[in-house]
Design a protein around this motif. Structure first.
Motif, PDB file in Angstrom:
ATOM      1  N   LYS A 146      35.314  35.048  27.125  1.00 44.12           N
ATOM      2  CA  LYS A 146      35.138  33.607  27.355  1.00 44.12           C
ATOM      3  C   LYS A 146      34.425  33.366  28.670  1.00 44.12           C
ATOM      4  O   LYS A 146      33.548  32.487  28.763  1.00 44.12           O
ATOM      5  N   ALA A 147      34.778  34.136  29.683  1.00 45.11           N
ATOM      6  CA  ALA A 147      34.147  33.981  30.998  1.00 45.11           C
ATOM      7  C   ALA A 147      32.654  34.276  30.909  1.00 45.11           C
ATOM      8  O   ALA A 147      31.814  33.532  31.447  1.00 45.11           O
ATOM      9  N   LYS A 148      32.292  35.360  30.230  1.00 51.48           N
ATOM     10  CA  LYS A 148      30.880  35.717  30.073  1.00 51.48           C
ATOM     11  C   LYS A 148      30.117  34.617  29.342  1.00 51.48           C
ATOM     12  O   LYS A 148      28.988  34.252  29.727  1.00 51.48           O
ATOM     13  N   THR A 200      31.112  29.085  39.697  1.00 50.98           N
ATOM     14  CA  THR A 200      32.173  30.066  39.457  1.00 50.98           C
ATOM     15  C   THR A 200      33.553  29.430  39.535  1.00 50.98           C
ATOM     16  O   THR A 200      34.449  29.751  38.737  1.00 50.98           O
ATOM     17  N   VAL A 206      34.210  27.572  36.330  1.00 45.25           N
ATOM     18  CA  VAL A 206      34.487  28.510  35.242  1.00 45.25           C
ATOM     19  C   VAL A 206      35.923  29.006  35.330  1.00 45.25           C
ATOM     20  O   VAL A 206      36.634  29.093  34.319  1.00 45.25           O
ATOM     21  N   ALA A 207      36.360  29.307  36.553  1.00 45.21           N
ATOM     22  CA  ALA A 207      37.738  29.784  36.755  1.00 45.21           C
ATOM     23  C   ALA A 207      38.741  28.756  36.256  1.00 45.21           C
ATOM     24  O   ALA A 207      39.702  29.101  35.547  1.00 45.21           O
ATOM     25  N   LEU A 209      39.065  28.457  32.483  1.00 49.25           N
ATOM     26  CA  LEU A 209      39.800  29.559  31.857  1.00 49.25           C
ATOM     27  C   LEU A 209      41.289  29.526  32.156  1.00 49.25           C
ATOM     28  O   LEU A 209      42.052  30.301  31.580  1.00 49.25           O
ATOM     29  N   PHE A 231      40.153  34.787  40.036  1.00 47.73           N
ATOM     30  CA  PHE A 231      39.239  34.960  38.902  1.00 47.73           C
ATOM     31  C   PHE A 231      38.116  35.919  39.270  1.00 47.73           C
ATOM     32  O   PHE A 231      37.770  36.822  38.488  1.00 47.73           O
ATOM     33  N   SER A 232      37.537  35.758  40.450  1.00 51.70           N
ATOM     34  CA  SER A 232      36.440  36.630  40.864  1.00 51.70           C
ATOM     35  C   SER A 232      36.883  38.086  40.959  1.00 51.70           C
ATOM     36  O   SER A 232      36.168  38.995  40.524  1.00 51.70           O
ATOM     37  N   PHE A 236      37.500  39.390  37.373  1.00 55.91           N
ATOM     38  CA  PHE A 236      36.232  39.628  36.672  1.00 55.91           C
ATOM     39  C   PHE A 236      35.573  40.896  37.198  1.00 55.91           C
ATOM     40  O   PHE A 236      35.097  41.729  36.420  1.00 55.91           O
ATOM     41  N   PRO A 239      31.297  37.469  39.145  1.00 57.54           N
ATOM     42  CA  PRO A 239      30.765  36.478  38.196  1.00 57.54           C
ATOM     43  C   PRO A 239      29.326  36.076  38.533  1.00 57.54           C
ATOM     44  O   PRO A 239      28.489  35.926  37.634  1.00 57.54           O
TER      45      PRO A 239
END
Length: 288
Positions: free
Chosen positions: A237-239, A250, A253-254, A257, A265-266, A269, A277
């Motif tokens: 999902k992140a990609k 970023t 996005v975090a 999710l 998150f970073s 990932f 990311p």
């Protein structure tokens, strides 16, 4: 409903021998001298019960079965039992204290009573019976061989693990539905805005299973733990978000999710993908 807080009261109720220890009890069933029909019960300890050729009058199919059954604290047996006095078998009872103090010895099967018994084949009965004879030997010698007794309990649990894997493989269709429902639940979770990351317990609750049972089935059929499956899905999902939603930074996005902290998150990932990311987005955009 009857509740039993200790081995002694439960053994008295069933007609089993008096336990020699408050934390572990090992013995053989003697059905002609035992209670064969019971009301609903709960126990405040763990039980592993091996019953050979038991006939349950409470089920439509009265064919004899040979299986390992599990009881755990707070598990309610709503209809008790109603069995013929013709079976044989043995049992191990373990206090919550001994489980906690020796957690490394015990795997996840002690809460399987909520889901399914372990149905034994003849050679498996022989293996378990051999281990059980040794358990009884060291149990009756009491405290002087306590560690040896615990080791044999661990061997019993290890056999259960191997036999459950055999049972899972024997009828995969019965378990594939659980795997499919788990995977669909992951998709459904991210089909709407989320406020936190999902965990194994969340999906177990959604499917009406214990986390241990769900995890064991997912691991058996996907060769990855349930948590690893969740992480794989989150990374996918992140990609997708990093590539398809270029307007999201970023941090955004975090939050999309369910990460509470963008820095986590970073790190997550980077650990999974070996790129941050930002690096992944730049690399993906470069290829496009």
């Amino acid at each position: 409903m009857k509740h039993f807080a200790d081995f002694k009261s439960y053994n008295d109720y069933l007609g089993l021998k008096k336990p020699l220890d408050a934390d572990i009890d090992v013995g053989y069933y003697d059905p002609p001298n035992m209670l064969l029909k019971s009301e609903a019960i709960t126990v405040d300890f763990y039980r592993i019960s091996i019953k050979i050729n038991v006939v349950n009058n409470a089920t439509p199919d009265r064919r004899p079965i040979t299986a390992v059954f599990f009881n755990s604290p707070n598990l309610i047996l709503p209809i008790g039992w109603d069995v013929e006095p013709t079976y044989t078998g043995m049992y191990v009872q373990l206090s919550k204290k001994i489980i906690e103090e020796n957690r490394y010895l015990f795997k996840t099967y002690l809460d399987y009573g909520q889901h399914e018994a372990l149905y034994l084949q003849e050679d498996e009965v022989q293996e378990i019976s051999a281990v059980f004879r040794l358990m009884v030997k060291y149990y009756e010698s009491e405290k002087q061989n306590y560690n040896v007794l615990l080791s044999y309990v661990n061997v019993l649990i290890s056999l259960v693990e191997a036999f459950y894997k055999r049972q899972f493989s024997t009828d995969p269709k019965a378990y594939n539905r659980i795997v499919t429902d788990f995977q669909q639940s992951l998709i459904d979770y991210y089909s709407k805005p989320v406020s936190h990351l999902p965990n194994v317990q969340y999906f177990a609750d959604k499917l009406g299973l214990t986390a241990n049972y769900l995890g064991d089935i997912i691991k058996h059929f996907t060769e990855k733990s349930a948590l690893e499956n969740i992480h794989d899905f989150v990374i996918k999902k992140a990609k997708d978000l990093l590539i398809e939603n270029k307007k999201l930074n970023t941090t955004e996005v975090a939050y999309e999710l369910g990460f509470e902290y963008p820095n986590y998150f970073s790190k997550f990932f980077k650990k999974q993908v070996n790129l941050t990311p930002r690096e992944y987005r730049l690399q993906a955009n470069g290829k496009n």
